[in-house]
Write an enzyme that holds these catalytic residues in place. Structure first.
Site, mmCIF file in Angstrom:
data_model
loop_
_atom_site.group_PDB
_atom_site.id
_atom_site.type_symbol
_atom_site.label_atom_id
_atom_site.label_comp_id
_atom_site.label_asym_id
_atom_site.label_seq_id
_atom_site.Cartn_x
_atom_site.Cartn_y
_atom_site.Cartn_z
ATOM 1 N N LYS A 79 0.836 -1.209 0.000
ATOM 2 C CA LYS A 79 0.000 0.000 0.000
ATOM 3 C C LYS A 79 0.875 1.265 0.000
ATOM 4 O O LYS A 79 0.635 2.190 -0.771
ATOM 5 C CB LYS A 79 -0.942 -0.011 1.212
ATOM 6 C CG LYS A 79 -1.896 -1.217 1.196
ATOM 7 C CD LYS A 79 -2.864 -1.217 2.352
ATOM 8 C CE LYS A 79 -2.196 -1.413 3.695
ATOM 9 N NZ LYS A 79 -1.471 -2.704 3.831
ATOM 10 N N THR A 80 1.895 1.286 0.865
ATOM 11 C CA THR A 80 2.780 2.455 0.908
ATOM 12 C C THR A 80 3.508 2.597 -0.430
ATOM 13 O O THR A 80 3.636 3.696 -0.980
ATOM 14 C CB THR A 80 3.819 2.293 2.040
ATOM 15 O OG1 THR A 80 3.119 2.009 3.246
ATOM 16 C CG2 THR A 80 4.657 3.534 2.207
ATOM 17 N N ASP A 124 -1.687 6.688 6.173
ATOM 18 C CA ASP A 124 -1.650 5.263 6.517
ATOM 19 C C ASP A 124 -2.546 5.031 7.732
ATOM 20 O O ASP A 124 -2.739 5.952 8.534
ATOM 21 C CB ASP A 124 -0.197 4.879 6.849
ATOM 22 C CG ASP A 124 0.049 3.395 6.677
ATOM 23 O OD1 ASP A 124 -0.861 2.689 6.232
ATOM 24 O OD2 ASP A 124 1.168 2.949 6.982
ATOM 25 N N THR A 173 -5.769 -1.511 6.873
ATOM 26 C CA THR A 173 -5.806 -2.974 6.920
ATOM 27 C C THR A 173 -7.224 -3.414 7.283
ATOM 28 O O THR A 173 -7.524 -4.590 7.252
ATOM 29 C CB THR A 173 -4.839 -3.499 8.001
ATOM 30 O OG1 THR A 173 -5.071 -2.776 9.211
ATOM 31 C CG2 THR A 173 -3.392 -3.327 7.579
ATOM 32 N N ARG A 232 6.488 -8.268 1.677
ATOM 33 C CA ARG A 232 7.389 -7.864 2.772
ATOM 34 C C ARG A 232 8.048 -9.096 3.404
ATOM 35 O O ARG A 232 9.242 -9.082 3.698
ATOM 36 C CB ARG A 232 6.628 -7.074 3.840
ATOM 37 C CG ARG A 232 7.487 -6.812 5.082
ATOM 38 C CD ARG A 232 6.822 -5.927 6.103
ATOM 39 N NE ARG A 232 6.718 -4.559 5.651
ATOM 40 C CZ ARG A 232 5.638 -3.797 5.783
ATOM 41 N NH1 ARG A 232 4.560 -4.281 6.373
ATOM 42 N NH2 ARG A 232 5.639 -2.563 5.347
HETATM 43 N N1 ATP Z 1 3.886 -5.516 -5.827
HETATM 44 C C1 ATP Z 1 5.107 -5.433 -5.302
HETATM 45 N N2 ATP Z 1 6.186 -5.642 -6.066
HETATM 46 C C2 ATP Z 1 7.426 -5.598 -5.536
HETATM 47 N N3 ATP Z 1 7.687 -5.355 -4.230
HETATM 48 C C3 ATP Z 1 6.645 -5.118 -3.437
HETATM 49 C C4 ATP Z 1 5.317 -5.137 -3.921
HETATM 50 N N4 ATP Z 1 4.482 -4.877 -2.909
HETATM 51 C C5 ATP Z 1 5.248 -4.691 -1.826
HETATM 52 N N5 ATP Z 1 6.549 -4.831 -2.129
HETATM 53 C C6 ATP Z 1 7.654 -4.709 -1.198
HETATM 54 O O1 ATP Z 1 7.208 -5.140 0.092
HETATM 55 C C7 ATP Z 1 7.628 -4.224 1.092
HETATM 56 C C8 ATP Z 1 6.418 -3.773 1.874
HETATM 57 O O2 ATP Z 1 5.580 -2.965 1.060
HETATM 58 P P1 ATP Z 1 4.751 -1.740 1.649
HETATM 59 O O3 ATP Z 1 5.517 -1.041 2.726
HETATM 60 O O4 ATP Z 1 4.309 -0.917 0.495
HETATM 61 O O5 ATP Z 1 3.520 -2.509 2.296
HETATM 62 P P2 ATP Z 1 2.251 -1.883 3.037
HETATM 63 O O6 ATP Z 1 1.061 -2.583 2.473
HETATM 64 O O7 ATP Z 1 2.266 -0.405 2.958
HETATM 65 O O8 ATP Z 1 2.465 -2.340 4.528
HETATM 66 P P3 ATP Z 1 1.853 -1.654 5.865
HETATM 67 O O9 ATP Z 1 0.391 -1.943 5.836
HETATM 68 O O10 ATP Z 1 2.577 -2.389 6.970
HETATM 69 O O11 ATP Z 1 2.189 -0.197 5.811
HETATM 70 C C9 ATP Z 1 8.392 -3.109 0.380
HETATM 71 O O12 ATP Z 1 9.784 -3.331 0.524
HETATM 72 C C10 ATP Z 1 8.053 -3.259 -1.073
HETATM 73 O O13 ATP Z 1 9.186 -3.028 -1.850
#
Ligand code: ATP
Length: 359
Positions: A79-80, A124, A173, A232
């Protein structure tokens, strides 16, 4: 002693686990280096990518800002990363904050009033914002205006403040916890799904290249299979396997190397860790597969009720290893198979005996 008072927040426990979805300190340090920088680089989530691509391209063609975007899904699914990509694709700056950081409407007013035209505001954990801030956000999203309240009591006055057009990207989430008026103000809502193993293999190969790690196709597949559908976790397991390969071997990650390394870290072939297996072992070994109440199960594994319910169970349920029934937790046949055990047969003619899976 009050049992609940001593319970550490489940978010913390999740972040401490190798297979936890939340980010730990090390993740935060390396994640920015591993984040895809464009929609083309973003692996998987085809439907979301395609729809988002249209939303962004149409906004660019109009020369305006993109509609507000809501991203929902489990931690670590990207998401981030997507919010940063939205800003990059729109050639816009981005401001990052989170619901828990905005406890007063004034905190939000300060952020909103300092946004530049077209800026992306990434919020977030939007479901954890305070109520007054949430109400201020409604008007900001719809009319690009907020009313700043000056003074208190009967003398308080609302001073309207015009805002530049901006794009709010909210992440949660728990989409179900968002009040409908807030949810309805997003022009585009995307639910992020867990990734399939082939997509995770692509994430792992990409990260391995960025981290200068040698890995073959089978090595990536082995890690992908244990990553619980979450990029992740895939990236984190890759780093741990890399450490093992560096210290013990010549560096190349093969299937055998990945399996041996993850055995050291107690992550099994299906991605279960010690806590997950302890829950299953208690359920099968002590309670014959259930049904058993959550509190009893938690005592049996020496964990808090919340930890079992919020940290271990969601993945076990998703994997089809455990079922939550009105009579308690029940192991599925797959759980017995996963632990290499045979379910006890119901004695023929034994009336009144509890069925194993029938609850
Ligand atoms: N579709 C994707 N392709 C490649 N790498 C990804 C992808 N999605 C996530 N990642 C990798 O996974 C890690 C976590 O992603 P991210 O921080 O965006 O998750 P998030 O959903 O925002 O988590 P949170 O809910 O904990 O904030 C990052 O290092 C990112 O590079």
């Amino acid at each position: 002693m009050n049992w609940d008072d001593t319970a550490p927040p489940t978010d913390d426990i999740d972040a401490e686990r190798l297979v936890g979805g939340s980010a730990d300190g090390e993740d935060q340090a390396v994640e920015s280096a591993l984040r895809p920088k464009s929609l083309d680089e973003f692996v998987g989530q085809e439907r979301v990518r395609e729809q988002l691509d249209l939303v962004l391209k149409a906004a660019l063609a109009r020369g305006g800002t993109a509609d507000h975007v809501l991203l929902s899904g489990a931690p670590g699914l990207g998401k981030t990363t997507l919010s940063l990509i939205i800003a990059a694709e729109m050639n816009a700056p981005i401001r990052i904050t989170s619901g828990p950081a905005i406890q007063h409407a004034g905190d939000l007013a300060a952020i909103l009033s300092s946004l530049q035209e077209g800026e992306v505001l990434f919020l977030d954990e939007i479901h954890r914002m305070s109520r007054p801030a949430e109400e201020m956000l409604y008007m900001a999203m719809e009319d690009f205006r907020v009313d700043v309240i000056v003074g208190k009591g009967p003398g308080a006055t609302a001073i309207p403040l015009e805002l530049p057009p901006f794009t709010l990207v909210g992440a949660t989430t728990r989409a179900g916890l968002l009040p409908p008026p807030l949810r309805d103000r997003f022009g585009f809502t995307a639910h992020m799904e867990f990734y399939d193993p082939a997509e995770l293999e692509r994430v792992i190969h990409r990260s391995a290249q960025l981290l200068d790690v040698d890995i073959d196709a089978d090595g990536a597949a082995e890690i992908a299979g244990r990553s619980r559908g979450t990029p992740r976790i895939a990236n984190r397991l890759l780093r741990r396997v890399r450490d093992y390969a560096q210290v013990k071997l010549d560096g190349l990650i093969t299937r055998e190397v990945a399996a041996a390394a993850l055995k050291v870290y107690e992550v099994d072939a299906r991605g279960l860790d010690r806590l997950d297996r302890a829950v299953l072992q208690a359920l099968l070994g002590l309670f014959g597969g259930g049904p058993v109440g959550l509190s009893t199960l938690a005592v049996a594994v020496g964990e808090e009720r919340e930890t079992v319910e919020e940290v271990a169970e969601p993945f076990l349920v998703r994997e089809g290893l455990l079922a939550r029934t009105p009579r308690g937790r029940v192991a599925t046949p797959a759980a017995w198979a996963h632990l290499g055990l045979v379910p006890p047969q119901q004695a023929p003619g034994a009336s009144g005996q509890r069925g194993l899976f029938g609850a």
